[in-house]
Scaffold this motif. Structure first.
Motif, PDB file in Angstrom:
ATOM      1  N   TRP A 108       0.871  -1.176   0.000  1.00 57.31           N
ATOM      2  CA  TRP A 108       0.000   0.000   0.000  1.00 57.31           C
ATOM      3  C   TRP A 108       0.904   1.220   0.000  1.00 57.31           C
ATOM      4  CZ3 TRP A 108      -5.127   1.106  -0.357  1.00 57.31           C
ATOM      5  CH2 TRP A 108      -5.542   2.391  -0.010  1.00 57.31           C
ATOM      6  N   GLY A 109       0.695   2.127  -0.938  1.00 57.89           N
ATOM      7  CA  GLY A 109       1.505   3.333  -1.014  1.00 57.89           C
ATOM      8  C   GLY A 109       0.663   4.581  -0.857  1.00 57.89           C
ATOM      9  N   GLN A 110       1.266   5.621  -0.309  1.00 60.84           N
ATOM     10  CA  GLN A 110       0.546   6.880  -0.141  1.00 60.84           C
ATOM     11  C   GLN A 110       1.489   8.028  -0.459  1.00 60.84           C
ATOM     12  OE1 GLN A 110      -0.885   8.829   3.729  1.00 60.84           O
ATOM     13  NE2 GLN A 110      -2.723   7.754   3.009  1.00 60.84           N
ATOM     14  N   ASN A 111       1.012   8.931  -1.295  1.00 61.66           N
ATOM     15  CA  ASN A 111       1.782  10.087  -1.721  1.00 61.66           C
ATOM     16  C   ASN A 111       1.061  11.352  -1.252  1.00 61.66           C
ATOM     17  OD1 ASN A 111       3.710  11.633  -3.171  1.00 61.66           O
ATOM     18  ND2 ASN A 111       2.169  11.945  -4.767  1.00 61.66           N
ATOM     19  N   THR A 112       1.786  12.207  -0.524  1.00 61.74           N
ATOM     20  CA  THR A 112       1.196  13.446   0.000  1.00 61.74           C
ATOM     21  C   THR A 112       1.961  14.642  -0.553  1.00 61.74           C
ATOM     22  OG1 THR A 112       0.643  12.297   2.032  1.00 61.74           O
ATOM     23  CG2 THR A 112       0.536  14.696   2.076  1.00 61.74           C
ATOM     24  N   SER A 113       1.270  15.553  -1.209  1.00 62.36           N
ATOM     25  CA  SER A 113       1.914  16.746  -1.755  1.00 62.36           C
ATOM     26  C   SER A 113       1.824  17.887  -0.747  1.00 62.36           C
ATOM     27  CB  SER A 113       1.243  17.145  -3.078  1.00 62.36           C
ATOM     28  OG  SER A 113      -0.115  17.504  -2.835  1.00 62.36           O
ATOM     29  N   LYS A 165      -2.774  10.760  -2.311  1.00 63.57           N
ATOM     30  CA  LYS A 165      -3.068   9.779  -3.335  1.00 63.57           C
ATOM     31  C   LYS A 165      -2.651   8.408  -2.835  1.00 63.57           C
ATOM     32  CE  LYS A 165      -2.645  13.215  -6.888  1.00 63.57           C
ATOM     33  NZ  LYS A 165      -2.581  14.280  -5.852  1.00 63.57           N
ATOM     34  N   ASN A 166      -3.577   7.475  -2.828  1.00 62.45           N
ATOM     35  CA  ASN A 166      -3.330   6.112  -2.389  1.00 62.45           C
ATOM     36  C   ASN A 166      -3.191   5.212  -3.605  1.00 62.45           C
ATOM     37  OD1 ASN A 166      -3.684   6.686   0.444  1.00 62.45           O
ATOM     38  ND2 ASN A 166      -5.849   6.976  -0.046  1.00 62.45           N
ATOM     39  N   MET A 167      -2.367   4.186  -3.477  1.00 62.79           N
ATOM     40  CA  MET A 167      -2.141   3.302  -4.603  1.00 62.79           C
ATOM     41  C   MET A 167      -1.692   1.937  -4.101  1.00 62.79           C
ATOM     42  SD  MET A 167       1.043   5.568  -5.615  1.00 62.79           S
ATOM     43  CE  MET A 167      -0.038   6.878  -5.028  1.00 62.79           C
ATOM     44  N   ILE A 168      -1.782   0.965  -4.972  1.00 59.25           N
ATOM     45  CA  ILE A 168      -1.327  -0.394  -4.673  1.00 59.25           C
ATOM     46  C   ILE A 168      -0.177  -0.722  -5.609  1.00 59.25           C
ATOM     47  CG2 ILE A 168      -1.976  -2.833  -4.601  1.00 59.25           C
ATOM     48  CD1 ILE A 168      -4.835  -1.959  -4.077  1.00 59.25           C
TER      49      ILE A 168
END
Length: 398
Positions: A145-150, A156-159
């Motif tokens: 599980w990945g999470q990107n925060t600007s 933005k969540n992603m697999i």
């Protein structure tokens, strides 16, 4: 996703092939056995569409895992990726660029956490030797599980799906340490934006444009197991002839034990009979033999042959009797009480008899031809008082 399922299936096959038979079993696979913890770090870059300057992002992570068999294990891992604007877009900015609305210029933070399956190629295909080999290759694959925060707090969540290989070097007294280099490719297979500008869910897909390459190095420490080591121990198989020999030896020992028990019982019965005889002897009336000396006796202290001043009076009485009766001859017998070694008691009796004779001859002038002295060793029969048996007895020869 299909690739992960394939590797997991290979791992399960390795369990059934190598872990469950008696010939290839192993000790120490309790729940708290074969755990390890490690740190890793390295660099990641886009697989395709690099800018003028190659985009490199540094990362650091933590891995905690457990080997279920020498071939197959599971681990949990988390990584944090650091922004690096000097070399183009960061991983987070690249994800924004592919899945956001032209946010690639924003400063971003990106982290992942997931579950890994690990497959030891050496042990799977060539068997476990009883301890890890120095050099091993371990396939790793897992879903993250990945999470990107600007900087504008857009999340933005992603697999992600990671596929890699750990080229490992094991070292330490018990091979408890392992360092590895891990090249891997990480696919962003699905994603969803959690802000008001969300574009919705991305369908699961594998595409090189939605992937990045990563090279990490790490170190793991394997905790001590219930067998006292840090790794699995192989069960050592026994052939049937060895088992038969051991069973025969056990039967022989049982037969000997039964015979020994019979002998022990006989000895116990004999001991009981001796105890009863001793009790009967102790209860029987004791016959005390009393000796009536013709002349006074000379008594001594323990382990001494010197005549004390008080006892010298008895020697003087004997000398006076011999002066009054020149025809008399006497016999002196020296004794010791039963303390101490037998040889010492014999010598002590002789010295006590000679001490009386020397006193009669040298002090009172009695002719030595009228006196006979001999040692008689230890006794406790002369007197009821135990200490009185340390004595020289004087008898008139008839």
């Amino acid at each position: 996703m299909k690739k992960s399922l394939l590797l997991a299936a290979i791992g399960l096959l390795s369990i059934t092939a190598n872990a469950q038979t008696e010939e290839h079993g192993f000790y120490s696979n309790k729940f708290f056995d074969n755990w390890y913890i490690g740190l890793n770090g390295g660099a990641a870059t886009k697989t395709t569409h690099q800018p003028d300057k190659i985009s490199i992002n540094w990362n650091a992570g933590l891995r905690v895992g457990k080997w279920l068999t020498p071939s197959f294990g599971l681990a949990a891992e988390g990584n944090f990726y650091f922004t690096n604007k000097a070399n183009g877009m960061s991983v987070g900015q690249w994800i924004n660029a592919n899945y956001g609305e032209n946010l690639e210029k924003e400063n971003t933070r990106y982290w992942t956490a997931g579950i890994l399956a690990t497959l030891n190629i050496n042990n799977c295909f060539w068997g476990y030797t009883g301890q890890p080999r120095k050099f091993e290759a371990i396939l790793v694959t897992g879903i993250y599980w990945g999470q990107n925060t600007s900087t504008n707090h857009t999340i933005k969540n992603m697999i992600n799906h990671k596929i890699g290989c750990d080229f490992t070097y094991n070292f330490g007294k018990n091979r408890e340490w392992a360092v590895y280099a891990e090249p891997a490719i990480i696919f962003n297979i699905a994603g969803v934006q959690a802000d008001e500008y969300s574009l919705g869910y991305q369908s699961v897909q594998y595409h090189s444009n939605a992937s990045f390459l990563q090279l990490n190095v790490g170190v793991n420490y394997k905790f001590k197991t219930s067998n006292g080591a840090h790794n699995f121990l192989n069960v050592q198989p026994c052939d049937q002839s060895e088992i038969d020999g051991l069973n025969a030896e056990i039967n022989n020992l049982r037969a000997r034990n039964a015979a020994d028990n019979d002998e022990i019982q006989k000895l116990r019965n004999e001991i009981d009979n001796l105890k009863k005889a001793l009790e009967d002897c102790e209860k029987a009336p004791k016959e005390v033999v009393k000796y009536e000396p013709n002349l006074p006796a000379v008594f001594y202290q323990l382990n001494k042959s010197v005549i004390t001043k008080e006892q010298m009076n008895n020697v003087e009485i004997a000398a006076q009797v011999m002066r009054n009766h020149p025809e008399l001859k006497i016999q002196i017998k020296g004794y010791a009480s039963p303390e101490g070694p037998h040889d010492n008691n014999i010598s002590l009796g002789v010295r006590r008899a000679n001490a009386v004779k020397d006193a009669l001859v040298k002090k009172y002038g009695i002719d030595p031809s009228r006196i006979t002295a001999e040692g008689c060793g230890e006794t406790d029969k002369l007197f009821e008082v135990y200490e009185f048996n340390r004595v020289a007895m004087l008898y008139i020869e008839k």
